[in-house]
Design a protein around this motif. Structure first.
Motif, PDB file in Angstrom:
ATOM      1  N   GLU A 132       0.830  -1.206   0.000  1.00 18.31           N
ATOM      2  CA  GLU A 132       0.000   0.000   0.000  1.00 18.31           C
ATOM      3  C   GLU A 132       0.869   1.261   0.000  1.00 18.31           C
ATOM      4  O   GLU A 132       0.575   2.231  -0.698  1.00 18.31           O
ATOM      5  CB  GLU A 132      -0.957   0.010   1.197  1.00 18.31           C
ATOM      6  N   ARG A 133       1.926   1.245   0.779  1.00 18.14           N
ATOM      7  CA  ARG A 133       2.856   2.383   0.801  1.00 18.14           C
ATOM      8  C   ARG A 133       3.492   2.550  -0.584  1.00 18.14           C
ATOM      9  O   ARG A 133       3.654   3.665  -1.074  1.00 18.14           O
ATOM     10  CB  ARG A 133       3.942   2.174   1.846  1.00 18.14           C
ATOM     11  N   GLY A 134       3.812   1.447  -1.228  1.00 18.75           N
ATOM     12  CA  GLY A 134       4.377   1.493  -2.574  1.00 18.75           C
ATOM     13  C   GLY A 134       3.400   2.087  -3.582  1.00 18.75           C
ATOM     14  O   GLY A 134       3.799   2.859  -4.462  1.00 18.75           O
ATOM     15  N   LYS A 135       2.123   1.733  -3.452  1.00 15.28           N
ATOM     16  CA  LYS A 135       1.104   2.317  -4.330  1.00 15.28           C
ATOM     17  C   LYS A 135       1.072   3.832  -4.157  1.00 15.28           C
ATOM     18  O   LYS A 135       0.984   4.574  -5.134  1.00 15.28           O
ATOM     19  CB  LYS A 135      -0.283   1.745  -4.007  1.00 15.28           C
ATOM     20  N   PHE A 136       1.135   4.271  -2.913  1.00 18.03           N
ATOM     21  CA  PHE A 136       1.120   5.710  -2.643  1.00 18.03           C
ATOM     22  C   PHE A 136       2.352   6.369  -3.251  1.00 18.03           C
ATOM     23  O   PHE A 136       2.244   7.401  -3.908  1.00 18.03           O
ATOM     24  CB  PHE A 136       1.070   5.961  -1.132  1.00 18.03           C
ATOM     25  N   GLN A 137       3.500   5.783  -3.025  1.00 19.90           N
ATOM     26  CA  GLN A 137       4.732   6.368  -3.542  1.00 19.90           C
ATOM     27  C   GLN A 137       4.731   6.409  -5.070  1.00 19.90           C
ATOM     28  O   GLN A 137       5.202   7.372  -5.667  1.00 19.90           O
ATOM     29  CB  GLN A 137       5.948   5.612  -3.012  1.00 19.90           C
ATOM     30  N   GLN A 138       4.180   5.381  -5.682  1.00 25.35           N
ATOM     31  CA  GLN A 138       4.108   5.350  -7.140  1.00 25.35           C
ATOM     32  C   GLN A 138       3.182   6.460  -7.635  1.00 25.35           C
ATOM     33  O   GLN A 138       3.489   7.138  -8.620  1.00 25.35           O
ATOM     34  CB  GLN A 138       3.611   3.988  -7.614  1.00 25.35           C
ATOM     35  N   ALA A 139       2.063   6.651  -6.959  1.00 23.15           N
ATOM     36  CA  ALA A 139       1.143   7.726  -7.352  1.00 23.15           C
ATOM     37  C   ALA A 139       1.736   9.091  -7.024  1.00 23.15           C
ATOM     38  O   ALA A 139       1.491  10.070  -7.741  1.00 23.15           O
ATOM     39  CB  ALA A 139      -0.195   7.543  -6.636  1.00 23.15           C
ATOM     40  N   ALA A 140       2.527   9.169  -5.962  1.00 24.82           N
ATOM     41  CA  ALA A 140       3.083  10.452  -5.526  1.00 24.82           C
ATOM     42  C   ALA A 140       4.279  10.881  -6.373  1.00 24.82           C
ATOM     43  O   ALA A 140       4.544  12.084  -6.484  1.00 24.82           O
ATOM     44  CB  ALA A 140       3.506  10.364  -4.063  1.00 24.82           C
ATOM     45  N   ALA A 141       4.985   9.954  -6.947  1.00 19.13           N
ATOM     46  CA  ALA A 141       6.220  10.283  -7.670  1.00 19.13           C
ATOM     47  C   ALA A 141       6.033  11.371  -8.722  1.00 19.13           C
ATOM     48  O   ALA A 141       6.799  12.340  -8.740  1.00 19.13           O
ATOM     49  CB  ALA A 141       6.827   9.020  -8.287  1.00 19.13           C
ATOM     50  N   PRO A 142       5.011  11.288  -9.576  1.00 24.05           N
ATOM     51  CA  PRO A 142       4.851  12.361 -10.569  1.00 24.05           C
ATOM     52  C   PRO A 142       4.528  13.715  -9.922  1.00 24.05           C
ATOM     53  O   PRO A 142       4.962  14.757 -10.408  1.00 24.05           O
ATOM     54  CB  PRO A 142       3.677  11.890 -11.434  1.00 24.05           C
ATOM     55  N   VAL A 143       3.785  13.682  -8.829  1.00 22.55           N
ATOM     56  CA  VAL A 143       3.451  14.934  -8.133  1.00 22.55           C
ATOM     57  C   VAL A 143       4.711  15.528  -7.515  1.00 22.55           C
ATOM     58  O   VAL A 143       4.963  16.735  -7.632  1.00 22.55           O
ATOM     59  CB  VAL A 143       2.368  14.689  -7.055  1.00 22.55           C
ATOM     60  N   PHE A 144       5.508  14.683  -6.859  1.00 21.52           N
ATOM     61  CA  PHE A 144       6.765  15.160  -6.271  1.00 21.52           C
ATOM     62  C   PHE A 144       7.681  15.709  -7.363  1.00 21.52           C
ATOM     63  O   PHE A 144       8.309  16.747  -7.199  1.00 21.52           O
ATOM     64  CB  PHE A 144       7.491  14.042  -5.516  1.00 21.52           C
ATOM     65  N   GLU A 145       7.758  14.986  -8.473  1.00 19.25           N
ATOM     66  CA  GLU A 145       8.618  15.415  -9.575  1.00 19.25           C
ATOM     67  C   GLU A 145       8.173  16.776 -10.102  1.00 19.25           C
ATOM     68  O   GLU A 145       8.994  17.673 -10.321  1.00 19.25           O
ATOM     69  CB  GLU A 145       8.592  14.375 -10.692  1.00 19.25           C
ATOM     70  N   GLN A 146       6.875  16.946 -10.305  1.00 20.08           N
ATOM     71  CA  GLN A 146       6.355  18.222 -10.808  1.00 20.08           C
ATOM     72  C   GLN A 146       6.627  19.342  -9.809  1.00 20.08           C
ATOM     73  O   GLN A 146       7.037  20.441 -10.192  1.00 20.08           O
ATOM     74  CB  GLN A 146       4.846  18.120 -11.086  1.00 20.08           C
TER      75      GLN A 146
END
Length: 156
Positions: A132-146
């Motif tokens: 579940e944490r991995g799912k969040f991080q995967q979804a968050a990565a583009p937001v963090f990158e932007q």
């Protein structure tokens, strides 16, 4: 942009705004213009973002619930094994050492198997939480990158 990504962007904006405001007024005789960056380093506490997000709170609540159920199951099993051990101990006086040894070895094997099974359940819960944490991080990565790209493009 999905709801999770939108929510994370809002949380990130709120988390990043407070340190920036503190940096812009702390210890300077002439305060820099509003919105100017004092430090070229952007730090995102992804663990904090996860924990404070609705998604992270839901996952943590589910994990606590499942752990509580497992702990309850462990207590029940422990009570059953203690009862079985007492019964075995009471039978000992009426048995030959060889016959008792067979029952005692079988009981020990049962205890070890039970412990192994319960440990596996705990590891599975931990693995589910990590997924579940991995799912969040995967979804968050583009937001963090932007966010980092936008931060980097600001004039110092």
């Amino acid at each position: 942009m999905g709801r999770l990504a939108q929510h994370m962007a809002l949380v990130l904006a709120l988390l990043c705004a407070a340190p920036l405001a503190a940096q812009s007024t702390a210890g300077s005789a002439a305060a820099p213009e509003r919105g100017s960056v004092v430090s070229p380093v952007l730090t995102i506490d992804s663990e904090r973002v996860f924990q404070q997000s609705d998604f992270g709170k839901r996952v943590a609540a589910e994990e606590r619930e499942k752990l509580s159920a497992l702990e309850s199951e462990n207590r029940e099993i422990e009570a059953q094994l203690e009862t079985e051990e007492r019964a075995l101990t009471e039978k000992r006086a009426q048995m030959t050492p060889e016959a008792f040894r067979v029952l005692a070895d079988a009981f020990d094997a049962k205890v070890q198997e039970t412990r192994t099974a319960q440990d596996a359940k705990f590891r599975e819960l931990s693995a589910q939480f990590d997924v579940e944490r991995g799912k969040f991080q995967q979804a968050a990565a583009p937001v963090f990158e932007q966010l980092m790209r936008e931060w980097r493009c600001r004039d110092p």
